[in-house]
Design an enzyme around this catalytic site. Structure first.
Site, mmCIF file in Angstrom:
data_model
loop_
_atom_site.group_PDB
_atom_site.id
_atom_site.type_symbol
_atom_site.label_atom_id
_atom_site.label_comp_id
_atom_site.label_asym_id
_atom_site.label_seq_id
_atom_site.Cartn_x
_atom_site.Cartn_y
_atom_site.Cartn_z
ATOM 1 N N LYS A 1 27.654 15.145 6.669
ATOM 2 C CA LYS A 1 27.041 16.374 7.181
ATOM 3 C C LYS A 1 25.546 16.165 7.430
ATOM 4 O O LYS A 1 24.986 16.688 8.405
ATOM 5 C CB LYS A 1 27.266 17.524 6.204
ATOM 6 C CG LYS A 1 26.700 18.876 6.680
ATOM 7 C CD LYS A 1 27.316 19.332 8.001
ATOM 8 C CE LYS A 1 26.684 20.622 8.542
ATOM 9 N NZ LYS A 1 27.061 21.820 7.787
ATOM 10 N N THR B 1 27.132 23.222 2.453
ATOM 11 C CA THR B 1 26.292 22.085 2.820
ATOM 12 C C THR B 1 25.261 21.935 1.712
ATOM 13 O O THR B 1 24.361 22.762 1.565
ATOM 14 C CB THR B 1 25.598 22.318 4.173
ATOM 15 O OG1 THR B 1 26.604 22.391 5.191
ATOM 16 C CG2 THR B 1 24.652 21.181 4.506
#
Length: 291
Positions: free
Chosen positions: A176, A101
């Protein structure tokens, strides 16, 4: 166990990467692993079948696909474009899949670095937490070219219940960020509702049984309300990591002109949790600061 001919490398054996790499090994892929803390890689080797490399570059030497799952943008650059990074050894017509991420900017940066070496690139952050990784039930949000994605999707299926290509490189990271924005607001709402119920001396378990069946229901409510009421916050995805993710989202919002008042507020609530010593508590610990 099935048998697959592909050589794959997995860089980063943390809470998520350790089981993800394990699923690849269990599916019969030839897996070479690298982890900054070598003892974790050695533990992985004791659990699964594969090879251990001492640098990311060595791990990637013969790989058809290199998977990465590390902490942040800086870690990602170190294991990709650094002196011993995977791009020092990856061959043309192989693929780099990044499960970190990270920012959309670093995804685009890596795409250009890969493109110059004729290496495919997919940014592919995951959702589902430690349980999703262990159970092979992750959701994967992807950005990149369709032909590259179509080639790697069957391999990612070793640890995913669902994945989808959402657009050009960077799209996975944007998705995300949206995921984390949603989670932040939902968890704060759940924490406030539980505190409200406790102060009203009502049976919160009974209430959740009812409202979880209606419009208020969510994954967080279903899976976290009981542990929150039990004051138990050891579910893997730490407050420190959430603050890192929300920082990325808030930075991106400044670039694209978005206003995220709730996200910014909940980020500060997580800062309060950190001040309470809850850096490693999971994200549902927002209730802790209310009681």
């Amino acid at each position: 166990m099935t048998s697959n001919n592909k050589n794959v490398a997995f860089i980063g054996l943390g809470v998520m990467g350790f089981p993800m790499a394990g699923h690849l090994a269990n599916q019969g892929y030839n897996v070479t692993v690298y982890n900054r803390t070598t003892s974790k890689a050695q533990t992985w080797m004791e659990t699964y079948s594969g090879q251990l490399a001492t640098t990311p570059a060595l791990a990637a030497t013969n790989a058809d696909i290199v998977f990465i799952c590390v902490g942040n943008d800086d870690d990602l650059r170190e294991v990709t474009t650094g002196t011993d990074g995977v791009l020092q050894s990856m061959r043309a017509n192989t693929t780099l899949v990044d499960h970190t991420t990270a920012s959309a900017d670093v995804a685009r940066e890596l795409f250009k670095a890969c493109e110059s070496k004729q290496i495919g690139f997919i940014d592919a952050p995951v959702s589902g937490g430690e349980a999703g990784a262990v159970n092979g039930q992750l959701t994967i949000m992807c950005g990149g070219q369709a032909d590259i994605y179509n080639a790697v999707e069957p391999v990612m299926a070793a640890y995913a219940r669902f994945s989808k290509l959402l657009g050009d490189v960077g799209s996975g990271q944007i998705a995300k960020m949206m995921n984390q924005i949603c989670i932040a607001g939902v968890v704060q709402g759940l924490a406030e509702a539980l505190q409200f119920g406790q102060n009203a001396n009502i049976d919160c378990e009974a209430v959740i049984e009812v409202i979880s069946k209606g419009a208020a229901g969510s994954w967080q409510m279903e899976n976290r309300h009981k542990s929150m009421l039990d004051d138990h916050y050891e579910h893997g995805f730490a407050v420190d990591w959430m603050r890192k993710d929300l920082s990325i989202a808030l930075d991106e919002a400044k670039k694209n002109g978005s206003t995220l008042p709730v996200t910014a507020l909940v980020d500060q609530f997580y800062a309060d949790v950190q001040k309470m010593g809850g850096n490693r508590w999971d994200t549902s610990s927002l209730l802790k600061r209310l009681v």
